[in-house]
Write an enzyme that holds these catalytic residues in place. Sequence first.
Site, PDB file in Angstrom:
ATOM      1  N   ARG A  23     -47.746  38.854  66.194  1.00 32.21           N
ATOM      2  CA  ARG A  23     -48.653  39.868  65.656  1.00 32.21           C
ATOM      3  C   ARG A  23     -48.391  40.169  64.188  1.00 32.21           C
ATOM      4  O   ARG A  23     -49.226  40.722  63.501  1.00 32.21           O
ATOM      5  CB  ARG A  23     -48.519  41.176  66.441  1.00 32.21           C
ATOM      6  CG  ARG A  23     -48.822  41.035  67.929  1.00 32.21           C
ATOM      7  CD  ARG A  23     -48.364  42.256  68.674  1.00 32.21           C
ATOM      8  NE  ARG A  23     -46.889  42.312  68.606  1.00 32.21           N
ATOM      9  CZ  ARG A  23     -46.158  43.329  69.036  1.00 32.21           C
ATOM     10  NH1 ARG A  23     -46.741  44.395  69.536  1.00 32.21           N
ATOM     11  NH2 ARG A  23     -44.850  43.292  68.955  1.00 32.21           N
ATOM     12  N   GLN A  46     -40.681  66.333  50.497  1.00 29.37           N
ATOM     13  CA  GLN A  46     -41.905  65.956  49.794  1.00 29.37           C
ATOM     14  C   GLN A  46     -42.094  64.447  49.848  1.00 29.37           C
ATOM     15  O   GLN A  46     -41.177  63.689  49.527  1.00 29.37           O
ATOM     16  CB  GLN A  46     -41.835  66.415  48.336  1.00 29.37           C
ATOM     17  CG  GLN A  46     -43.101  66.123  47.559  1.00 29.37           C
ATOM     18  CD  GLN A  46     -43.051  66.695  46.157  1.00 29.37           C
ATOM     19  OE1 GLN A  46     -42.679  67.837  45.975  1.00 29.37           O
ATOM     20  NE2 GLN A  46     -43.420  65.889  45.188  1.00 29.37           N
ATOM     21  N   ARG A  59     -45.505  54.454  33.971  1.00 32.35           N
ATOM     22  CA  ARG A  59     -45.261  55.831  34.399  1.00 32.35           C
ATOM     23  C   ARG A  59     -43.780  56.103  34.221  1.00 32.35           C
ATOM     24  O   ARG A  59     -42.953  55.428  34.806  1.00 32.35           O
ATOM     25  CB  ARG A  59     -45.656  56.022  35.862  1.00 32.35           C
ATOM     26  CG  ARG A  59     -47.148  55.875  36.123  1.00 32.35           C
ATOM     27  CD  ARG A  59     -47.449  56.035  37.619  1.00 32.35           C
ATOM     28  NE  ARG A  59     -48.848  55.858  37.907  1.00 32.35           N
ATOM     29  CZ  ARG A  59     -49.730  56.847  38.027  1.00 32.35           C
ATOM     30  NH1 ARG A  59     -49.330  58.100  37.879  1.00 32.35           N
ATOM     31  NH2 ARG A  59     -50.992  56.598  38.292  1.00 32.35           N
ATOM     32  N   HIS A  62     -39.208  59.789  34.141  1.00 28.03           N
ATOM     33  CA  HIS A  62     -39.214  61.153  34.653  1.00 28.03           C
ATOM     34  C   HIS A  62     -37.911  61.543  35.352  1.00 28.03           C
ATOM     35  O   HIS A  62     -37.247  60.705  35.952  1.00 28.03           O
ATOM     36  CB  HIS A  62     -40.342  61.325  35.676  1.00 28.03           C
ATOM     37  CG  HIS A  62     -41.678  60.917  35.157  1.00 28.03           C
ATOM     38  ND1 HIS A  62     -42.583  60.231  35.926  1.00 28.03           N
ATOM     39  CD2 HIS A  62     -42.268  61.099  33.951  1.00 28.03           C
ATOM     40  CE1 HIS A  62     -43.676  60.008  35.218  1.00 28.03           C
ATOM     41  NE2 HIS A  62     -43.511  60.519  34.014  1.00 28.03           N
ATOM     42  N   HIS A 119     -36.441  57.998  36.030  1.00 28.93           N
ATOM     43  CA  HIS A 119     -37.120  56.923  36.745  1.00 28.93           C
ATOM     44  C   HIS A 119     -38.488  56.661  36.133  1.00 28.93           C
ATOM     45  O   HIS A 119     -39.194  57.577  35.745  1.00 28.93           O
ATOM     46  CB  HIS A 119     -37.291  57.346  38.214  1.00 28.93           C
ATOM     47  CG  HIS A 119     -38.183  56.448  38.994  1.00 28.93           C
ATOM     48  ND1 HIS A 119     -39.443  56.817  39.400  1.00 28.93           N
ATOM     49  CD2 HIS A 119     -38.007  55.199  39.430  1.00 28.93           C
ATOM     50  CE1 HIS A 119     -39.997  55.817  40.075  1.00 28.93           C
ATOM     51  NE2 HIS A 119     -39.154  54.820  40.097  1.00 28.93           N
ATOM     52  N   TYR A 132     -43.247  57.571  47.501  1.00 25.73           N
ATOM     53  CA  TYR A 132     -41.997  58.242  47.155  1.00 25.73           C
ATOM     54  C   TYR A 132     -41.609  59.213  48.257  1.00 25.73           C
ATOM     55  O   TYR A 132     -42.441  60.005  48.702  1.00 25.73           O
ATOM     56  CB  TYR A 132     -42.158  59.096  45.892  1.00 25.73           C
ATOM     57  CG  TYR A 132     -42.855  58.473  44.718  1.00 25.73           C
ATOM     58  CD1 TYR A 132     -42.135  58.067  43.606  1.00 25.73           C
ATOM     59  CD2 TYR A 132     -44.240  58.330  44.696  1.00 25.73           C
ATOM     60  CE1 TYR A 132     -42.771  57.517  42.501  1.00 25.73           C
ATOM     61  CE2 TYR A 132     -44.881  57.781  43.596  1.00 25.73           C
ATOM     62  CZ  TYR A 132     -44.145  57.382  42.506  1.00 25.73           C
ATOM     63  OH  TYR A 132     -44.777  56.842  41.414  1.00 25.73           O
ATOM     64  N   LYS A 167     -48.463  62.860  28.255  1.00 25.20           N
ATOM     65  CA  LYS A 167     -47.167  63.495  28.516  1.00 25.20           C
ATOM     66  C   LYS A 167     -46.031  62.481  28.381  1.00 25.20           C
ATOM     67  O   LYS A 167     -45.009  62.744  27.747  1.00 25.20           O
ATOM     68  CB  LYS A 167     -47.173  64.121  29.915  1.00 25.20           C
ATOM     69  CG  LYS A 167     -46.000  64.993  30.213  1.00 25.20           C
ATOM     70  CD  LYS A 167     -46.197  65.682  31.562  1.00 25.20           C
ATOM     71  CE  LYS A 167     -45.116  66.689  31.828  1.00 25.20           C
ATOM     72  NZ  LYS A 167     -45.330  67.393  33.102  1.00 25.20           N
TER      73      LYS A 167
END
Length: 179
Positions: A23, A46, A59, A62, A119, A132, A167
Amino acid sequence: MEFRSTNLAGAYLVQLEPLHDHRGFFARTFCVEEFATHGLEIGYPQHSISYSARKGTLRGMHHQRDPHREATLVRCTKGVILDVIVDIRPDSSTFCRWQKFELSSANGHQLYIPKGFAHGFQTLCDDVEVSYLISTPYEPGSADGIRYDDPALGIEWPLPIMEISEKDLHWPPFAHSVL
């Protein structure tokens, strides 16, 4: 799951161990017991996802400042990214060092990023989704970042930057972002 140490203290590349049959396959992406055995974060209140439409999107870089620092488990669920982490813990043996990882839906690798790291990632194809698990709920007042192109770090991005947020363009150099 197989936990592979990286060149940065406390960070791990987590490789899935899929069980294949006619499968397709089944694989665990998270297990409290296995993460606890390795001394890693086990609570993730979260869960988030990002989507990037265009190859070359960047991105990052951060992180969250105290008291809201976060550990993160990152996985590319569609497409492929070059994921980069920087150890910004002044008391760490790997302080100021960075490492890159290719995460893709094909290889299924996950990156465990401990608290005290910046990151970011660049998409290596169009239509990329990244998932995440985050140990601390997002706190806008603690959000911070580092310039993606700071010469003091010398991060090597593989593609020209095609998309980046305002940003992310205006984060300060690394010297101003130490925890």
